[in-house]
Design an enzyme around this catalytic site. Structure first.
Site, PDB file in Angstrom:
ATOM      1  N   GLU A   1     -19.849 -19.032 -34.083  1.00 40.31           N
ATOM      2  CA  GLU A   1     -20.990 -18.728 -33.379  1.00 40.31           C
ATOM      3  C   GLU A   1     -21.721 -20.093 -33.036  1.00 40.31           C
ATOM      4  OE1 GLU A   1     -25.591 -18.267 -33.251  1.00 40.31           O
ATOM      5  OE2 GLU A   1     -24.186 -19.373 -34.693  1.00 40.31           O
TER       6      GLU A   1
ATOM      7  N   HIS B   1     -29.001 -26.067 -31.276  1.00 43.52           N
ATOM      8  CA  HIS B   1     -29.580 -24.821 -31.576  1.00 43.52           C
ATOM      9  C   HIS B   1     -31.148 -24.968 -31.468  1.00 43.52           C
ATOM     10  CE1 HIS B   1     -32.054 -22.714 -34.829  1.00 43.52           C
ATOM     11  NE2 HIS B   1     -31.254 -21.890 -34.474  1.00 43.52           N
TER      12      HIS B   1
ATOM     13  N   HIS C   1     -21.701 -19.532 -38.723  1.00 40.30           N
ATOM     14  CA  HIS C   1     -23.039 -19.584 -38.137  1.00 40.30           C
ATOM     15  C   HIS C   1     -23.071 -20.934 -37.516  1.00 40.30           C
ATOM     16  CE1 HIS C   1     -27.597 -19.862 -38.733  1.00 40.30           C
ATOM     17  NE2 HIS C   1     -27.366 -19.242 -37.709  1.00 40.30           N
TER      18      HIS C   1
ATOM     19  N   ASP D   1     -24.771 -22.369 -30.410  1.00 37.61           N
ATOM     20  CA  ASP D   1     -26.013 -21.817 -29.395  1.00 37.61           C
ATOM     21  C   ASP D   1     -26.037 -22.847 -28.230  1.00 37.61           C
ATOM     22  OD1 ASP D   1     -27.697 -20.773 -31.570  1.00 37.61           O
ATOM     23  OD2 ASP D   1     -26.867 -22.348 -32.376  1.00 37.61           O
TER      24      ASP D   1
END
Length: 314
Positions: A91, A106, A63, A93
């Site tokens: 993952e 993020h 994450h 952003d």
């Protein structure tokens, strides 16, 4: 003269041994990294890898790239750190600058993760590039905010990505970057609704998609969406799904992602990392976690010895 010659000989021997040891250490580091790569070279291979089979390899998804002390979230350095320990899905952003450059970030603001302040959308790329990233403890590092294109280029032949697109970022811009870098085989796009999934699918009909399927009603909606099942990766939420629901998805050939970030990660800290293995045994195929190194260690004993998917892990 003989004493001088002896001293010189000893010195040369020491330098030779040091050089040899250094090369061996570098070689070992290269081997360790090479053994943790995931190499998907075509969309067909991506579909095959993500099609559930009984010999599938359980994976972790890091994450925000897997931040650890000294390695800030959404940084290439964090990605490298995770890959030094385990194969991984990363993952990250994607946000947009004032002058329309796609960068990894993020938050809507820069305050928490950099030594800057203000909204990302109000800053030019040059301004953001001049900043330095902070790690999870707030310590300033020498690392900079990467662009989406830099990250997509870096990941080729190394890793699988899931791309989380912030609300103010047009899907079209992200899809264009994926096309430009030919990252389709290893970059799946995260969507949070059937409508968003259908829009991304229309923009690029062959892309793998992370889609939210937490119950049979949501499953039916996606079955009615027209998006082929072999392009789904099913995010089943941040609380554990019943084993029989995971089984329904598996029977359709769909991989499941369980979001253990947050409460379930904290449960692992409190109760022991073996609970990551328990999630996998109950049907979670990918664990999306803030503790990718620890989770990967906990589930490695569940990797099938002769998996058909192993050809993609180098």
């Amino acid at each position: 003269m003989n004493k001088l010659s002896n001293k010189i000989s000893v010195l040369f021997l020491f330098v030779a041994l040091w050089s040899c040891n250094t090369k061996n250490a570098e070689s070992s580091a290269e081997v360790a990294t090479a053994s943790n790569l995931t190499q998907i070279e075509s969309i067909e291979e991506a579909k095959e890898f993500y099609t559930w089979t009984a010999d599938r390899i359980p994976m972790i998804s890091a994450h925000r790239g897997g931040p650890y002390p000294g390695f800030p979230e959404n940084s290439i350095e964090a990605f490298e750190n995770v890959l030094n320990h385990t194969p991984a899905i990363i993952e990250f952003d994607v946000a947009l600058t004032k002058d329309s450059v796609l960068v990894l970030m993020h938050d809507n603001t820069l305050d928490r993760t950099t030594n800057g302040s203000g909204k990302v959308i109000d800053m030019t790329f040059e301004e953001i590039r001049s900043l330095r990233l902070k790690d999870k403890d707030g310590n300033l590092t020498d690392f900079i905010v990467p662009t989406l294109e830099e990250v997509l280029d870096w990941g080729k032949g190394k890793v699988l990505y899931t791309v989380d697109i912030k609300r103010e970022v047009p899907f079209e811009m992200v899809i264009e970057a994926i096309k430009k870098t030919q990252a389709e085989p290893y970059a799946a796009v995260i969507t949070y609704s059937v409508e968003a999934a259908k829009k991304v699918h229309a923009l690029h009909p062959e892309l793998m998609l992370s889609v939210t399927i937490r119950n049979e009603e949501e499953l039916q909606r996606f079955e009615d969406s027209g998006i082929p099942i072999d392009q789904w990766i099913a995010f089943t939420g941040t609380s554990e799904r019943p084993a029989d629901f995971n089984q329904i998805l598996h029977e359709k050939g769909v991989f499941t992602i369980l979001g253990v970030l947050g409460n379930l990660d904290r449960s692992a800290i409190a109760r022991g990392d073996q609970i990551y293995a328990e999630f996998v045994q109950k049907g979670a195929d990918i664990l999306a976690t803030d503790r990718p190194i620890e989770a990967a260690e906990a589930i490695k004993g569940l990797i099938p010895e002769n998996s058909s998917k192993k050809k993609y892990l180098k």
